[in-house]
Design a protein around this motif. Structure first.
Motif, PDB file in Angstrom:
ATOM      1  N   TYR A  70       0.821  -1.210   0.000  1.00  0.00           N
ATOM      2  CA  TYR A  70       0.000   0.000   0.000  1.00  0.00           C
ATOM      3  C   TYR A  70       0.854   1.260   0.000  1.00  0.00           C
ATOM      4  CZ  TYR A  70      -4.140   2.828   0.900  1.00  0.00           C
ATOM      5  OH  TYR A  70      -5.165   3.729   0.789  1.00  0.00           O
ATOM      6  N   LEU A  71       2.011   1.203   0.665  1.00  0.00           N
ATOM      7  CA  LEU A  71       2.855   2.386   0.814  1.00  0.00           C
ATOM      8  C   LEU A  71       3.889   2.549  -0.294  1.00  0.00           C
ATOM      9  CD1 LEU A  71       3.711   2.164   4.647  1.00  0.00           C
ATOM     10  CD2 LEU A  71       2.047   3.687   3.577  1.00  0.00           C
ATOM     11  N   HIS A  72       4.052   1.576  -1.162  1.00  0.00           N
ATOM     12  CA  HIS A  72       5.265   1.503  -1.979  1.00  0.00           C
ATOM     13  C   HIS A  72       5.483   2.690  -2.913  1.00  0.00           C
ATOM     14  CE1 HIS A  72       2.625  -0.065  -5.191  1.00  0.00           C
ATOM     15  NE2 HIS A  72       3.613   0.186  -6.025  1.00  0.00           N
ATOM     16  N   ASP A  73       4.441   3.392  -3.309  1.00  0.00           N
ATOM     17  CA  ASP A  73       4.606   4.489  -4.273  1.00  0.00           C
ATOM     18  C   ASP A  73       4.477   5.884  -3.662  1.00  0.00           C
ATOM     19  OD1 ASP A  73       5.396   3.379  -6.670  1.00  0.00           O
ATOM     20  OD2 ASP A  73       3.355   3.028  -7.392  1.00  0.00           O
ATOM     21  N   ILE A  74       4.459   5.999  -2.330  1.00  0.00           N
ATOM     22  CA  ILE A  74       4.271   7.330  -1.740  1.00  0.00           C
ATOM     23  C   ILE A  74       5.445   8.252  -2.056  1.00  0.00           C
ATOM     24  CG2 ILE A  74       2.693   6.580   0.090  1.00  0.00           C
ATOM     25  CD1 ILE A  74       5.039   6.655   2.042  1.00  0.00           C
ATOM     26  N   GLY A  75       6.593   7.693  -2.432  1.00  0.00           N
ATOM     27  CA  GLY A  75       7.731   8.522  -2.796  1.00  0.00           C
ATOM     28  C   GLY A  75       7.497   9.365  -4.030  1.00  0.00           C
ATOM     29  N   ASN A  76       6.481   9.025  -4.824  1.00  0.00           N
ATOM     30  CA  ASN A  76       6.132   9.857  -5.972  1.00  0.00           C
ATOM     31  C   ASN A  76       5.713  11.259  -5.542  1.00  0.00           C
ATOM     32  OD1 ASN A  76       6.590   8.019  -8.116  1.00  0.00           O
ATOM     33  ND2 ASN A  76       4.650   6.989  -7.664  1.00  0.00           N
ATOM     34  N   THR A  77       5.345  11.417  -4.284  1.00  0.00           N
ATOM     35  CA  THR A  77       5.045  12.739  -3.737  1.00  0.00           C
ATOM     36  C   THR A  77       6.270  13.646  -3.827  1.00  0.00           C
ATOM     37  OG1 THR A  77       3.414  11.821  -2.202  1.00  0.00           O
ATOM     38  CG2 THR A  77       4.335  13.960  -1.633  1.00  0.00           C
ATOM     39  N   VAL A  78       7.453  13.062  -3.673  1.00  0.00           N
ATOM     40  CA  VAL A  78       8.708  13.817  -3.719  1.00  0.00           C
ATOM     41  C   VAL A  78       9.148  14.016  -5.164  1.00  0.00           C
ATOM     42  CG1 VAL A  78      11.126  13.847  -3.006  1.00  0.00           C
ATOM     43  CG2 VAL A  78       9.377  12.901  -1.470  1.00  0.00           C
ATOM     44  N   ASN A  79       9.296  12.904  -5.890  1.00  0.00           N
ATOM     45  CA  ASN A  79       9.706  12.940  -7.293  1.00  0.00           C
ATOM     46  C   ASN A  79       9.644  11.514  -7.821  1.00  0.00           C
ATOM     47  OD1 ASN A  79      11.441  13.157  -9.800  1.00  0.00           O
ATOM     48  ND2 ASN A  79      11.731  15.228  -9.012  1.00  0.00           N
ATOM     49  N   ARG A  80       9.353  11.377  -9.107  1.00  0.00           N
ATOM     50  CA  ARG A  80       9.359  10.042  -9.694  1.00  0.00           C
ATOM     51  C   ARG A  80      10.769   9.440  -9.667  1.00  0.00           C
ATOM     52  NH1 ARG A  80       6.519   5.545 -10.191  1.00  0.00           N
ATOM     53  NH2 ARG A  80       7.195   4.294 -11.956  1.00  0.00           N
TER      54      ARG A  80
END
Length: 223
Positions: A70-80
């Motif tokens: 569920y958490l794995h893509d939250i880094g897209n908030t920072v940058n791809r």
């Protein structure tokens, strides 16, 4: 003071987590990427959990895989760019603040930090399950409504996918990814053009779980 027993349901219901998932998806939409929001997060979560359940892993390990998914893509908030790494750091902050045991946080952060094919490796069962669940989420509904299929191969390939199924066969030690592509929308070769690295990573992930990976497209075994 004891540590908290966080469940996947706790994470799903957490408004802060939801905010980061949604913001990451808005960033992906702004730069023209397919859907990386709540639908992808929940699908990745459910599939990662189910893979480990079918293979007989302890229920807590399955729950941790669901949280990582569920958490794995939250880094897209920072940058791809390097989103797996920034996402792992964000997940550490979120879970540490919620008093999760360090050994569980470590497993989840390792899985998140190793899910992007540019830097990924199935370092543990959670990472392996996350790789398989993330890379197998190819579907028409991930394409944005305003997408121009002729201009973007990722949109075209996702839109061409009619059906997918990730099949785990513990008795045969097999992990089989079935995919049906409408070749009038895109040829099978276009799938390989953008997803070959991901499928090779899936093979490594399956091997980590003691499985042989197979890719079957339009009823033909290709990997």
């Amino acid at each position: 003071m004891g540590y908290a027993h966080l469940t996947p349901q706790d994470i799903f219901a957490d408004p802060e987590v939801r905010s980061y998932v949604e913001q990451g998806n808005r960033c992906m939409e702004a730069i023209g990427f397919t859907e990386h929001g709540l639908a992808h997060a929940k699908r990745s979560s459910d599939t990662a959990r189910d893979i480990l359940r079918l293979l007989g892993y302890p229920e807590r390990t399955c729950e941790l895989a669901a949280i990582a998914g569920y958490l794995h893509d939250i880094g897209n908030t920072v940058n791809r760019v390097d989103h797996a790494h920034s996402g792992a750091i964000m997940a550490f902050t979120l879970l540490n603040k919620r008093n999760m045991p360090p050994e569980e946080i470590g497993l989840i952060c390792s899985a998140i930090g190793h899910h992007d094919e540019k830097t990924a490796f199935p370092v543990n069962p959670l990472a392996a399950a996350l790789i398989l669940s993330d890379k197998s989420d190819v579907r028409r509904s991930r394409v944005r409504k305003d997408a121009v299929l002729a201009n973007d191969i990722h949109d075209r390939v996702n839109f061409a996918v009619v059906d997918t199924k990730l099949e785990i066969q513990p008795e045969n030690k097999a992990c089989i990814f079935h995919i049906t592509i409408d070749t009038q929308i895109c040829p099978v070769m276009e799938y390989f053009e953008i997803f070959l690295d991901r499928m090779i990573l899936c093979r490594k992930a399956a091997q980590t779980l003691g499985l042989q990976f197979e890719l079957i497209i339009n009823n033909t075994r290709l990997l």
